[in-house]
Design an enzyme around this catalytic site. Structure first.
Site, PDB file in Angstrom:
ATOM      1  N   GLU A  31     -20.057  -3.802  10.044  1.00 58.63           N
ATOM      2  CA  GLU A  31     -21.017  -2.917  10.642  1.00 58.63           C
ATOM      3  C   GLU A  31     -22.042  -3.531  11.280  1.00 58.63           C
ATOM      4  O   GLU A  31     -22.399  -3.181  12.546  1.00 58.63           O
ATOM      5  CB  GLU A  31     -21.608  -1.715   9.624  1.00 58.63           C
ATOM      6  CG  GLU A  31     -20.434  -1.070   9.138  1.00 58.63           C
ATOM      7  CD  GLU A  31     -19.971  -1.551   7.859  1.00 58.63           C
ATOM      8  OE1 GLU A  31     -19.019  -0.909   7.134  1.00 58.63           O
ATOM      9  OE2 GLU A  31     -20.169  -2.545   7.425  1.00 58.63           O
ATOM     10  N   ARG A  78     -25.799   0.066   6.660  1.00 62.06           N
ATOM     11  CA  ARG A  78     -25.711  -1.419   6.534  1.00 62.06           C
ATOM     12  C   ARG A  78     -25.885  -2.132   7.949  1.00 62.06           C
ATOM     13  O   ARG A  78     -25.738  -3.280   7.794  1.00 62.06           O
ATOM     14  CB  ARG A  78     -24.230  -1.647   6.161  1.00 62.06           C
ATOM     15  CG  ARG A  78     -23.513  -0.832   5.095  1.00 62.06           C
ATOM     16  CD  ARG A  78     -22.221  -1.110   4.778  1.00 62.06           C
ATOM     17  NE  ARG A  78     -22.254  -2.096   3.589  1.00 62.06           N
ATOM     18  CZ  ARG A  78     -21.184  -2.653   3.118  1.00 62.06           C
ATOM     19  NH1 ARG A  78     -20.003  -2.899   3.579  1.00 62.06           N
ATOM     20  NH2 ARG A  78     -21.485  -3.471   2.237  1.00 62.06           N
ATOM     21  N   LYS A 104       0.888  -1.214   0.119  1.00 63.77           N
ATOM     22  CA  LYS A 104      -0.063   0.092  -0.185  1.00 63.77           C
ATOM     23  C   LYS A 104       1.025   1.307  -0.106  1.00 63.77           C
ATOM     24  O   LYS A 104       1.826   1.581   0.659  1.00 63.77           O
ATOM     25  CB  LYS A 104      -0.894  -0.118   1.277  1.00 63.77           C
ATOM     26  CG  LYS A 104      -1.974   0.875   1.265  1.00 63.77           C
ATOM     27  CD  LYS A 104      -3.010   0.815   2.314  1.00 63.77           C
ATOM     28  CE  LYS A 104      -4.262   1.981   2.184  1.00 63.77           C
ATOM     29  NZ  LYS A 104      -5.262   1.627   3.346  1.00 63.77           N
TER      30      LYS A 104
END
Length: 629
Positions: free
Chosen positions: A369, A397, A286
């Site tokens: 979530e 969600r 990353k």
């Protein structure tokens, strides 16, 4: 003048199809140029930098093996798609990234025929990919479907449900797993540990060599399929240890170097010719190619646009998120029952200090979530006082868990709803515009919206005193310490507050719209109009009807101004009550229209929705008639 032979590679590419003619040296140079282009634009415009930098070679490899004009490449979240946008015809508009009228920071099918599925929330790619693949089969088509998912998104329940469905779906899907060991922060949990074991297992290095060596000596075409069929047992039983994917009857290959274009192209070509669903696991870095992002991937996961020089001269204010963290740290120091939770958004919700000071009472559940809220319900049932911090858009969600597991059972969970309202450059997938209408419909839920830090503190104090669930919503941006008088009704009283009395028109708002209403009142006075009254509701559920039924009949006109959808707004609620009473007044509402608001600055989005001083003043002028000189 620069010669053609040293012209940038990007300038020579009219279409992703031109990639097939590039030499290995040219491809390497192209990857460097893509990173430079992404860095220059994102540092100016803002965006998701580190993830896109890490996926450059994978994107190039995908576009050399698959044709997005025929095949379906479906990305997850979209954080890693900037190189894809550039190579699929959007280089000339890439500098408009995340701006009003420009291109989105996420895949959008209305933006390009090569974006096959809109994504902003994570973990949808495998489910959508399975749907695309099954539709292909039923329509007797023969293109490939690729689901490109990051390791952080893989642990979400939706992705796991989709993986569980791969065998039953009885179709072929190529799953490209981009593993950089991060979501926004470093990943946590059992899936992360399982992938780490795969990364470090020496047999996979043998598998890589095995595939490359044998395929190098094979002719192209059908013999590769027969080779893979013959070698399946050897690959599975000798070279690979048992792993999660194989237990689900999904072939697993990897891990491979996600920055080695030769490896990428070889393995993806094999996957294209394979006749079963397969997970191809690539390791990437990353932030690759930009040292600050390599050293701090979290900081450079998302980059804000270049700040206004005038804003830098102003006294800095804490963000709402940081102010919440300060309150939670203070409370936790006094009450050992207080715990804080997040779903992979520790950095975004500014909970770093809480995690540092109270590591045993901080829980990052990853991109999950629904689990976040039910876990919080369990903590509350066990006698703790959990605060679940969650972006308003991600609360969408987990609405079932909010209703069934928290509110219906009456557990004293505090849901701290961050980024409520319009959020700016991330656009329509990230706005938090539904929590007011949804939250107000949940029985037993107390819902509050602070206008400043004084009320924020009072609301958290009150929420901690309740033996039932509560929700505190606050917007993106900086939190003012004081708006209006410091003296105000006790939060425990549930009272709204009249900030200033006025004549003829009553302005009603809450949270982020209160400064706008006070400024609009000042403009009215400057124009020679009577100053309207301004009321801060403070409570969205339950509403302070005791005060409202006294205030409303005193005015000819009422205007509610809200940073949420007009449908389901407080304005609708007040309108219904007015219609049932014998009051001679009119009510208007300024709120977000029935539409998905595109990317841009919050200021642009507010103005588009009528949340501006000019719009409020025009409403007031229409109520009063022209100002007298």
């Amino acid at each position: 003048m620069m010669g053609r032979d040293i012209m940038s590679i990007i300038e020579t590419i009219d279409s992703y199809r031109d990639l097939s003619a590039l030499s290995p040296e040219q491809l390497k140079k192209l990857c460097d140029e893509l990173r430079e282009r992404i860095i220059n634009v994102v540092l100016d415009r803002g965006g998701h930098l580190a993830s896109s930098l890490g996926a450059v070679e994978l994107i190039v490899g995908l576009l050399r093996v698959f044709d997005p004009g025929e095949d379906r490449i479906i990305f997850d979240v979209g954080h890693q798609t900037y190189a894809y946008k550039i190579l699929t015809g959007r280089d000339d508009v890439f500098n408009t990234l995340r701006t009003w009228g420009g291109i989105s920071g996420f895949p959008k099918h209305r933006e390009s025929r090569y974006d096959h599925f809109d994504v902003g929330h994570s973990s949808t790619s495998i489910s959508a990919g399975l749907g695309y693949a099954k539709a292909r089969d039923l329509k007797a088509q023969n293109h490939e479907v690729v689901a490109f998912i990051g390791d952080g998104a893989l642990l979400n329940g939706l992705a796991l449900e989709a993986l569980n469905n791969v065998k039953a779906a009885d179709t072929k899907l190529i799953i490209v797993l981009n593993d950089n060991e991060w979501s926004i922060n470093r990943k946590v949990g059992g899936m992360a540990e399982s992938l780490a074991r795969m990364r470090s297992h020496s047999s996979y290095r043998k598998l890589k060599a095995f595939i490359k060596e044998h395929c190098r000596n094979l002719p192209a075409g059908e013999e590769i399929e027969s080779f893979l069929a013959r070698g399946k047992d050897l690959i599975k039983s000798v070279l690979q240890p048992a792993n999660f994917f194989e237990e689900l009857d999904i072939s697993y290959w990897g891990p491979f170097d996600g920055h080695d274009l030769e490896d990428i192209e070889t393995v993806l070509t094999l996957a294209r010719r394979y006749d079963k669903s397969v997970v191809v696991h690539f390791l990437t870095e990353k932030g690759r190619g930009y040292k600050p992002a390599e050293e701090d991937p979290t900081k450079f996961h998302g980059v804000s646009c270049k700040p206004d020089p005038c804003a830098l001269k102003q006294e800095p204010k804490p963000s709402w998120s940081a102010a919440v963290c300060d309150i939670l740290c203070e409370r936790a120091a006094k009450d050992s029952r207080v715990v804080a939770l997040t779903a992979a958004m520790m950095e975004g919700s500014k909970l770093n200090a809480f995690q540092h000071d109270f590591p045993a009472r901080f829980f990052d559940v990853g991109i999950a979530e629904g689990h976040l809220l039910t876990f919080a319900a369990g903590l509350a049932a066990g006698g703790l006082r959990p605060v679940a911090t969650i972006y308003a858009t991600f609360l969408q969600r987990a609405m079932d868990q909010l209703v069934e597991d928290i509110a219906m059972q009456g557990h004293p969970v505090i849901v701290a709803v961050d980024r409520a309202g319009l959020v700016g450059e991330d656009g329509e997938t990230h706005h938090g515009l539904l929590d007011v209408s949804w939250g107000r419909s949940v029985p037993g839920l107390c819902m509050m919206a602070p206008r400043d830090i004084i009320d924020l503190r009072a609301m958290f104090d009150y929420a901690f005193s309740l033996e039932r669930p509560s929700m505190i919503r606050y917007s993106r941006g900086n939190a003012p310490f004081l708006i209006g008088n410091e003296e105000r009704p006790s939060i425990a009283s549930g009272k709204a507050q009249c900030l200033v009395e006025g004549t003829g028109v009553l302005l009603i708002g809450y949270g982020s719209t209160i400064p706008l209403l006070l400024e609009a009142r000042k403009h009215c006075i400057d124009l020679g109009l009577p100053g309207p009254a301004v009321v801060d509701l403070r409570f969205l559920k339950p509403l302070d009807w005791e005060s409202l039924v006294l205030w409303l009949p005193q005015y000819d006109h009422v205007l509610t101004v809200e940073e949420c959808y007009a449908s389901g707004s407080i304005g609708e609620v007040l309108s219904a009550r007015i219609a049932s009473e014998d009051w001679t007044l009119t009510l208007s509402t300024i709120a977000v229209p029935d539409a998905y608001i595109p990317q841009g600055t919050r200021k642009e989005q507010w103005e588009h929705c009528g949340l501006s001083i000019e719009s409020v003043v025009n409403h007031i002028v229409n109520c009063h008639g022209p100002a007298t000189s």
